[in-house]
Design an enzyme around this catalytic site. Structure first.
Site, PDB file in Angstrom:
ATOM      1  N   SER A  33     -18.939   7.419  18.818  1.00 34.39           N
ATOM      2  CA  SER A  33     -18.973   6.899  20.189  1.00 34.39           C
ATOM      3  C   SER A  33     -18.752   8.038  21.167  1.00 34.39           C
ATOM      4  CB  SER A  33     -17.890   5.831  20.376  1.00 34.39           C
ATOM      5  OG  SER A  33     -18.044   4.776  19.449  1.00 34.39           O
ATOM      6  N   SER A  35     -20.158  10.361  24.830  1.00 30.25           N
ATOM      7  CA  SER A  35     -21.358  10.951  25.430  1.00 30.25           C
ATOM      8  C   SER A  35     -22.117  11.865  24.477  1.00 30.25           C
ATOM      9  CB  SER A  35     -20.979  11.711  26.697  1.00 30.25           C
ATOM     10  OG  SER A  35     -20.048  12.740  26.417  1.00 30.25           O
ATOM     11  N   ASP A  89     -19.673  12.427  14.838  1.00 27.24           N
ATOM     12  CA  ASP A  89     -18.964  11.899  15.999  1.00 27.24           C
ATOM     13  C   ASP A  89     -18.536  13.058  16.886  1.00 27.24           C
ATOM     14  OD1 ASP A  89     -17.755  10.141  17.732  1.00 27.24           O
ATOM     15  OD2 ASP A  89     -16.407   9.257  16.248  1.00 27.24           O
ATOM     16  N   LYS A 102      -9.161  12.238  19.455  1.00 30.07           N
ATOM     17  CA  LYS A 102     -10.282  11.375  19.785  1.00 30.07           C
ATOM     18  C   LYS A 102      -9.755  10.106  20.442  1.00 30.07           C
ATOM     19  CE  LYS A 102     -13.553  10.617  16.914  1.00 30.07           C
ATOM     20  NZ  LYS A 102     -14.491  10.734  18.060  1.00 30.07           N
ATOM     21  N   GLY A 103     -10.640   9.413  21.129  1.00 33.40           N
ATOM     22  CA  GLY A 103     -10.276   8.134  21.724  1.00 33.40           C
ATOM     23  C   GLY A 103     -10.399   8.067  23.223  1.00 33.40           C
ATOM     24  N   GLY A 104     -10.966   9.117  23.829  1.00 32.05           N
ATOM     25  CA  GLY A 104     -11.156   9.076  25.273  1.00 32.05           C
ATOM     26  C   GLY A 104     -12.030   7.922  25.719  1.00 32.05           C
ATOM     27  N   GLY A 105     -12.931   7.491  24.838  1.00 34.28           N
ATOM     28  CA  GLY A 105     -13.797   6.361  25.146  1.00 34.28           C
ATOM     29  C   GLY A 105     -13.231   5.025  24.714  1.00 34.28           C
ATOM     30  N   GLU A 111     -13.384   4.513  15.019  1.00 34.07           N
ATOM     31  CA  GLU A 111     -13.865   5.845  14.665  1.00 34.07           C
ATOM     32  C   GLU A 111     -13.108   6.409  13.471  1.00 34.07           C
ATOM     33  OE1 GLU A 111     -15.299   7.270  19.141  1.00 34.07           O
ATOM     34  OE2 GLU A 111     -13.295   7.747  18.408  1.00 34.07           O
TER      35      GLU A 111
END
EC number: 5.3.1.6
Length: 262
Positions: A33, A35, A89, A102-105, A111
């Protein structure tokens, strides 16, 4: 002729395109996930369309699932495929040992589950995501909504004894309401500035009641593909101990990707 991309988007695109070289016919692939991962999904969709590439994608978010279906990629759940050949990813930060934040989105839980159910995880990132020490990017904690303020207080109390520079925890918002993940949870963002011992912190945070999972990926990533604004990519394979560089040409025929708004 090349189409018009900003340097940061060019870096993301070339990393995404190069990562698709890891994908072979018949593979089951975890689709990340964010950009940069969205560029990768578009590149895979183009291979499906032009080469007849036969793959099954397991998305890590509903947004990625929607994009994959639009591009003609067969989509399945992790429960259906059981195990994956590779996950590709992005990352918000990575260090020299390929530890990640990770996990900004807002999708780090799915994930992490998908990445750990894969033979290999490849991270794609622009060069700005590499750091000497993790922590400048807020560390996400997926948290059950029940009693989240108590959970937040316990987290901040626990951080007093951790090797970090900051201890502020904030509830992630979506306008004026809490952000809700695909799993129906909240996210606490930890503003730590620097994490001295990521492995210890990950273990300790996951012992706090109410915390579902944290955004530290330790010993999960096997290789990273780093994109640069000039179109070069660097591939670091942690397991093989190799580092390679190459130039990725962006042609006018790549205009199919120019409409990406991630």
């Amino acid at each position: 002729m090349t189409f018009d991309l900003s340097p940061i988007d060019r870096a993301k695109f070339v990393a995404a395109r190069r990562s698709c070289n890891f994908v072979e016919n018949g593979m089951r692939i975890g689709l990340g996930s964010g950009s940069t991962a969205a560029w990768m999904v578009r590149c895979l969709g183009e291979r499906v369309r032009t080469e007849g590439l036969d793959i099954i994608g397991v998305p890590t978010s509903s947004r990625t699932a929607d994009l994959a279906r639009q591009l003609g990629i067969r989509v399945a759940s992790l429960d259906e495929v059981k195990w994956l050949d590779i996950t590709i990813d992005g990352a918000d930060e990575f260090d020299e040992n390929l530890n990640l934040i990770k996990g900004g989105g807002g999708a780090s839980l799915q994930e992490k589950i998908v990445a750990t159910a894969s033979d290999r995880m490849v991270v794609i990132a622009d060069v700005a995501k590499e750091v000497k020490a993790l922590g400048a990017f807020p560390l996400p904690l997926e948290t059950v909504p029940f009693g989240w303020q108590t959970t937040k207080a316990l987290v901040e109390e626990t951080l007093v004894n951790m090797d970090v520079l900051g201890r502020e925890a904030t509830l992630r918002m979506n306008d004026d309401v809490p952000f809700v993940t695909d799993e129906g949870n909240y996210i606490l963002d930890l503003h730590l500035k620097r994490i001295g011992n990521p492995r210890q912190l990950s273990l300790v945070l996951n012992q706090i009641p109410g915390i579902v999972e944290n955004g530290l990926f330790i010993d999960i990533c096997d290789a990273v593909v780093i994109g640069h604004g000039d179109g070069t990519v660097e591939v670091r394979d942690f397991n093989a101990g190799t580092v390679t560089e190459e130039q990725i040409d962006i042609l006018e025929s790549d205009n199919i990707f120019a409409d990406g708004d991630d």
